[in-house]
Design a protein around this motif. Structure first.
Motif, short mmCIF file in Angstrom:
data_model
loop_
_atom_site.label_atom_id
_atom_site.label_comp_id
_atom_site.label_asym_id
_atom_site.label_seq_id
_atom_site.Cartn_x
_atom_site.Cartn_y
_atom_site.Cartn_z
N ASN A 43 0.82 -1.19 0.00
CA ASN A 43 0.00 0.00 0.00
C ASN A 43 0.87 1.26 0.00
O ASN A 43 2.07 1.22 0.21
CB ASN A 43 -0.97 -0.01 1.18
CG ASN A 43 -0.27 -0.04 2.52
OD1 ASN A 43 0.93 0.15 2.60
ND2 ASN A 43 -1.03 -0.27 3.56
N LYS A 70 1.00 3.75 2.09
CA LYS A 70 1.60 4.11 3.37
C LYS A 70 2.92 3.36 3.59
O LYS A 70 3.90 3.92 4.09
CB LYS A 70 0.62 3.81 4.50
CG LYS A 70 1.02 4.41 5.81
CD LYS A 70 -0.12 4.34 6.80
CE LYS A 70 0.22 5.22 7.96
NZ LYS A 70 -0.91 5.74 8.65
N HIS A 71 2.96 2.09 3.20
CA HIS A 71 4.18 1.29 3.34
C HIS A 71 5.28 1.83 2.41
O HIS A 71 6.45 1.93 2.82
CB HIS A 71 3.88 -0.18 3.02
CG HIS A 71 5.07 -1.07 3.12
ND1 HIS A 71 5.67 -1.38 4.32
CD2 HIS A 71 5.80 -1.70 2.17
CE1 HIS A 71 6.70 -2.17 4.11
NE2 HIS A 71 6.81 -2.38 2.81
N LYS A 120 5.54 4.91 1.24
CA LYS A 120 5.96 6.21 1.75
C LYS A 120 6.92 6.05 2.93
O LYS A 120 7.93 6.74 3.01
CB LYS A 120 4.73 7.02 2.18
CG LYS A 120 5.06 8.42 2.64
CD LYS A 120 3.81 9.24 2.89
CE LYS A 120 3.25 8.90 4.23
NZ LYS A 120 2.19 9.81 4.69
N GLN A 121 6.63 5.11 3.82
CA GLN A 121 7.49 4.87 4.98
C GLN A 121 8.88 4.41 4.53
O GLN A 121 9.89 4.89 5.04
CB GLN A 121 6.85 3.84 5.90
CG GLN A 121 7.63 3.61 7.17
CD GLN A 121 6.96 2.58 8.06
OE1 GLN A 121 6.10 1.82 7.62
NE2 GLN A 121 7.36 2.54 9.31
N GLU A 143 2.03 15.60 9.28
CA GLU A 143 1.22 14.39 9.25
C GLU A 143 0.70 14.09 10.65
O GLU A 143 -0.47 13.74 10.82
CB GLU A 143 2.05 13.22 8.74
CG GLU A 143 1.27 11.93 8.59
CD GLU A 143 2.16 10.83 8.03
OE1 GLU A 143 2.72 10.08 8.84
OE2 GLU A 143 2.28 10.76 6.80
#
Length: 102
Positions: free
Chosen positions: A2, A4-5, A7-8, A98
């Motif tokens: 996904n 979010k993963h 981006k991290q 964020e």
């Protein structure tokens, strides 16, 4: 995978690259100051790197000031967060904002 993963992972990579690059830019600026004070010159091949160092350090400095301004609203120490943001750049601001939206 996904977003979010991804981006991290991307933020982590940027942090690991940014810290040595900004530290190197600081070293190059100090070397430049030393050569000016001793009436020497940097090798001309380093001129483009020095220009990039000026730009990067200026941008990161401004980002650090912005982080110091907004850090107290997120219960962060302004000096520590400004220093962190100075070294990691925009990623530090994005993480701060964020957390502010959550």
């Amino acid at each position: 995978m996904n977003f979010k993963h991804i981006k991290q992972k991307l933020f982590t990579i940027i942090k690991f690259i940014s810290i040595p690059l900004i530290t190197s830019a600081i070293g190059l600026e100090l070397w430049n100051i030393q050569t000016v004070t001793t009436n020497n010159q940097l090798p001309s091949i380093l001129t483009p790197a020095l220009i990039l160092a000026h730009i990067a350090l200026s941008a990161h400095f401004v980002e650090g000031i912005i982080a110091a301004y907004y850090a107290p609203s997120q219960n962060h120490n302004p000096i520590k967060y400004a220093t962190y943001t100075f070294f990691v750049g925009t990623v530090g601001l994005l993480e701060l904002w964020e957390n502010r939206n959550n």
